[in-house]
Design an enzyme around this catalytic site. Structure first.
Site, mmCIF file in Angstrom:
data_model
loop_
_atom_site.group_PDB
_atom_site.id
_atom_site.type_symbol
_atom_site.label_atom_id
_atom_site.label_comp_id
_atom_site.label_asym_id
_atom_site.label_seq_id
_atom_site.Cartn_x
_atom_site.Cartn_y
_atom_site.Cartn_z
ATOM 1 N N ASP A 22 -1.241 1.942 10.754
ATOM 2 C CA ASP A 22 -1.463 3.303 11.248
ATOM 3 C C ASP A 22 -1.083 3.421 12.722
ATOM 4 O O ASP A 22 -1.207 2.459 13.486
ATOM 5 C CB ASP A 22 -2.941 3.672 11.051
ATOM 6 C CG ASP A 22 -3.177 5.161 11.166
ATOM 7 O OD1 ASP A 22 -2.213 5.935 11.045
ATOM 8 O OD2 ASP A 22 -4.337 5.551 11.387
ATOM 9 N N ASN A 70 0.357 10.796 1.201
ATOM 10 C CA ASN A 70 1.479 10.996 2.121
ATOM 11 C C ASN A 70 2.553 11.933 1.575
ATOM 12 O O ASN A 70 3.357 12.481 2.338
ATOM 13 C CB ASN A 70 2.132 9.654 2.477
ATOM 14 C CG ASN A 70 1.305 8.808 3.422
ATOM 15 O OD1 ASN A 70 1.448 7.589 3.463
ATOM 16 N ND2 ASN A 70 0.416 9.438 4.181
#
Length: 250
Positions: A22, A70
């Site tokens: 991330d 996503n």
């Protein structure tokens, strides 16, 4: 200066490390660039971690590459990510094979673009006999979907008479997960300062050690990884027992 790697106890390594990679977008924005710039510069960190695992013989590494959620990101970012995955597979295939790593992919790969899916499955096929280590990419992956799919599969078997209700054990359930061929996750690492799991390997991390780092993923390197392993080795893993019980088993 001595590397943290040199201090590690190679007899007490985690067998399975999973990473939530991330911080790419914030890394790019801090440099005045678009989020996609961060994704492109994240490949170096992937190489660093893969090489680090290879150096100390950690047999299983799972990378959260693209989540089922996503797909909801802006189309240009999703398209860039898919193109980047495709390019990376082509560029890294020879090195992955030469290192003796076996590639795996977990997730709903039917949703991937055909080119990406074909490249991924080809790499899985050509590395299937490699035994040095296992690189597992979680692509179009969501743990809740994985668990629901396992429940549906088991329910169908009970309904057909193939499986009895009292035969459903943790092991039976695990055998219906994407990760049925892998050990449980010992260590989960998340970069970027966020403290959440984000629908990643919810069943598999039940007794994992969790480490949340402030560093953004494109800046993550070998020394950062070895520091995580060092921290892991300084934890007492009790699995529900007391420290005294563990001492009695020594």
């Amino acid at each position: 200066m001595q590397s943290i790697k040199d201090k590690l106890n190679l007899d007490q390594l985690p067998q399975h490390v999973a990473i939530i990679m991330d911080g790419n977008g914030r890394w790019a924005k801090s440099r005045g660039e678009k989020r996609t710039f961060g994704h492109k510069n994240a490949i170096k960190a992937v190489r660093e971690v893969v090489n680090a695992c290879n150096e100390i013989n950690i047999p299983y590494l799972t990378l959260y590459t693209f989540s089922s959620e996503n797909w909801n990101r802006p189309n240009d970012e999703v398209n860039t990510l898919m193109s980047l995955i495709s390019e990376t597979l082509l560029l890294e295939a020879e090195e992955i094979f030469s290192k003796g790593l076996r590639m795996h992919v977990i997730g709903d790969i039917a949703k991937l673009p055909e080119l990406v899916r074909d490249q991924m499955l080809r790499l899985v096929e050509i590395t299937k006999n490699n035994t040095r280590g296992n690189l597992i990419l979680a692509l179009s992956y969501g743990s809740q979907d994985e668990i629901l799919n396992a429940v549906k599969q088991i329910s169908a078997k009970v309904k057909s008479g193939e499986l009895q209700e009292d035969q459903i054990t943790e092991k039976v359930f695990e055998n219906h997960l994407y990760t049925k061929d892998f050990p449980p996750v010992d260590l989960l690492i998340r970069t970027s300062g966020e403290v959440r799991i984000s629908n990643f390997l919810l069943w598999q991390i039940a007794y994992s050690e969790l480490q949340f780092l402030e560093i953004l993923w494109p800046d993550f390197g070998k020394e950062d990884f070895f520091k995580c392993i060092d921290d892991y080795q300084n934890k007492e893993r009790r699995f529900g027992k007391t420290s005294e019980q563990l001492d009695e088993n020594i």
